[in-house]
Write a protein that holds these residues in place. Structure first.
Motif, PDB file in Angstrom:
ATOM      1  N   HIS A  85       0.835  -1.204   0.000  1.00 49.28           N
ATOM      2  CA  HIS A  85       0.000   0.000   0.000  1.00 49.28           C
ATOM      3  C   HIS A  85       0.866   1.248   0.000  1.00 49.28           C
ATOM      4  O   HIS A  85       0.600   2.207  -0.736  1.00 49.28           O
ATOM      5  N   ALA A  86       1.911   1.257   0.842  1.00 53.29           N
ATOM      6  CA  ALA A  86       2.805   2.418   0.921  1.00 53.29           C
ATOM      7  C   ALA A  86       3.501   2.651  -0.412  1.00 53.29           C
ATOM      8  O   ALA A  86       3.700   3.792  -0.834  1.00 53.29           O
ATOM      9  N   PHE A  87       3.864   1.572  -1.084  1.00 56.33           N
ATOM     10  CA  PHE A  87       4.553   1.708  -2.374  1.00 56.33           C
ATOM     11  C   PHE A  87       3.610   2.284  -3.434  1.00 56.33           C
ATOM     12  O   PHE A  87       3.975   3.192  -4.181  1.00 56.33           O
ATOM     13  N   LEU A  88       2.384   1.784  -3.465  1.00 57.11           N
ATOM     14  CA  LEU A  88       1.423   2.249  -4.467  1.00 57.11           C
ATOM     15  C   LEU A  88       0.992   3.689  -4.223  1.00 57.11           C
ATOM     16  O   LEU A  88       0.712   4.429  -5.169  1.00 57.11           O
ATOM     17  N   GLU A  89       0.948   4.102  -2.947  1.00 52.80           N
ATOM     18  CA  GLU A  89       0.502   5.447  -2.602  1.00 52.80           C
ATOM     19  C   GLU A  89       1.618   6.485  -2.662  1.00 52.80           C
ATOM     20  O   GLU A  89       1.360   7.676  -2.566  1.00 52.80           O
ATOM     21  N   SER A  90       2.860   6.038  -2.833  1.00 51.89           N
ATOM     22  CA  SER A  90       3.982   6.963  -2.804  1.00 51.89           C
ATOM     23  C   SER A  90       3.983   7.880  -4.016  1.00 51.89           C
ATOM     24  O   SER A  90       3.645   7.488  -5.129  1.00 51.89           O
ATOM     25  N   ASP A  91       4.392   9.136  -3.795  1.00 54.41           N
ATOM     26  CA  ASP A  91       4.502  10.109  -4.883  1.00 54.41           C
ATOM     27  C   ASP A  91       5.851  10.042  -5.585  1.00 54.41           C
ATOM     28  O   ASP A  91       6.036  10.631  -6.647  1.00 54.41           O
ATOM     29  N   SER A 136      12.108   6.576  -7.486  1.00 56.18           N
ATOM     30  CA  SER A 136      12.999   5.860  -6.584  1.00 56.18           C
ATOM     31  C   SER A 136      12.310   4.626  -6.027  1.00 56.18           C
ATOM     32  O   SER A 136      11.088   4.589  -5.868  1.00 56.18           O
ATOM     33  N   ASP A 137      13.124   3.599  -5.744  1.00 56.29           N
ATOM     34  CA  ASP A 137      12.594   2.391  -5.125  1.00 56.29           C
ATOM     35  C   ASP A 137      12.503   2.517  -3.610  1.00 56.29           C
ATOM     36  O   ASP A 137      11.971   1.640  -2.943  1.00 56.29           O
ATOM     37  N   ASP A 138      13.050   3.590  -3.053  1.00 53.53           N
ATOM     38  CA  ASP A 138      13.046   3.792  -1.603  1.00 53.53           C
ATOM     39  C   ASP A 138      11.690   4.309  -1.132  1.00 53.53           C
ATOM     40  O   ASP A 138      11.126   5.228  -1.714  1.00 53.53           O
ATOM     41  N   ARG A 139      11.175   3.708  -0.065  1.00 50.69           N
ATOM     42  CA  ARG A 139       9.878   4.090   0.480  1.00 50.69           C
ATOM     43  C   ARG A 139       9.956   4.144   1.998  1.00 50.69           C
ATOM     44  O   ARG A 139      10.920   3.677   2.613  1.00 50.69           O
ATOM     45  N   GLN A 140       8.899   4.661   2.618  1.00 51.91           N
ATOM     46  CA  GLN A 140       8.815   4.682   4.068  1.00 51.91           C
ATOM     47  C   GLN A 140       7.363   4.627   4.502  1.00 51.91           C
ATOM     48  O   GLN A 140       6.458   5.046   3.778  1.00 51.91           O
ATOM     49  N   ILE A 141       7.130   4.069   5.680  1.00 54.54           N
ATOM     50  CA  ILE A 141       5.795   4.051   6.266  1.00 54.54           C
ATOM     51  C   ILE A 141       5.922   4.432   7.738  1.00 54.54           C
ATOM     52  O   ILE A 141       6.979   4.255   8.351  1.00 54.54           O
ATOM     53  N   LEU A 142       4.858   4.945   8.305  1.00 58.84           N
ATOM     54  CA  LEU A 142       4.822   5.315   9.712  1.00 58.84           C
ATOM     55  C   LEU A 142       4.052   4.251  10.479  1.00 58.84           C
ATOM     56  O   LEU A 142       2.961   3.847  10.071  1.00 58.84           O
ATOM     57  N   VAL A 143       4.634   3.798  11.593  1.00 61.71           N
ATOM     58  CA  VAL A 143       4.011   2.743  12.398  1.00 61.71           C
ATOM     59  C   VAL A 143       4.005   3.178  13.860  1.00 61.71           C
ATOM     60  O   VAL A 143       5.011   3.688  14.364  1.00 61.71           O
TER      61      VAL A 143
END
Length: 207
Positions: A173-179, A183-190
């Motif tokens: 989900h985080a990957f699909l929602e990323s703007d 870049s292949d780098d992503r992040q999510i908040l937990v």
């Protein structure tokens, strides 16, 4: 109860204060328009839609906004709610700004049945992710109802074991929602399952 927490102004499609103060004539016109739009005999598309206001809610909104004394009290209440929301949003932004950044590689990992995990933990508060999320713990559930995923978990400094949980679905989900599509780098908040501490989990598409 107002549909989906809509304000009376939203129900009647009127701009809320302090943007403007609708006249009684404008409120009455908006009331009749809302009745026509959402009446079950007039609107087939919204007759069974729980996200749209009912006729009773439209009537209630009109009665409040068209009565001067009640409108004053409602506007005060609405302003108080909006101020509380702004304060909470500012607090959340501060918490996020202070969040530690942790690489997903620094988490422990296992195979999890995310479908039944809550039921599993409800049965035994002593079960930890490293054992409780194993496939064998889905006892009593048909195998075709399980949703096996790789999960990542980590303890929190508050002392809670396995306080932070990341699933494959969360990463997807985080990957699909990323703007950042370049870049292949992503992040999510937990957030910790016990305290209010948040962390920023860093991962890449390769993972």
């Amino acid at each position: 109860m107002q549909a989906q927490s809509l304000s009376y102004y939203e129900i009647l499609h009127l701009p809320p204060p302090p943007h403007t103060t609708p006249t009684i004539s404008e409120i009455r016109k908006a009331y009749h328009s809302a009745l026509l739009e959402h009446h079950p005999d007039k609107s087939i598309l919204t007759a069974n839609d729980s996200s749209t206001p009912t006729v009773d809610e439209i009537v209630e909104a009109y009665n409040i906004l068209s009565t001067s004394s009640l409108k004053v009290l409602y506007d005060q209440q609405l302003e108080s709610v909006q101020q509380s929301k702004k304060i909470e949003e500012a607090r959340f932004k501060r918490l996020i700004a202070q969040a530690d950044s942790i690489d997903l590689d620094d988490f422990q990992t296992a195979t999890s049945c995310v479908q039944h995990s809550k039921d599993i933990f409800a049965e035994s508060s002593s079960i930890t992710l490293s054992t409780g999320y194993a496939r064998e713990s889905c006892h009593g559930y048909p195998e075709d109802t399980c949703n096996l995923q790789q999960i990542w978990f980590r303890n929190c400094r508050c002392g809670k074991d396995d306080a932070y949980l990341v699933t494959e679905s969360m990463l997807e989900h985080a990957f699909l929602e990323s703007d950042n599509a370049q870049s292949d780098d992503r992040q999510i908040l937990v957030q910790c399952s016990r305290c209010s501490t948040w962390i920023r989990v860093l991962f890449s598409l390769a993972e």
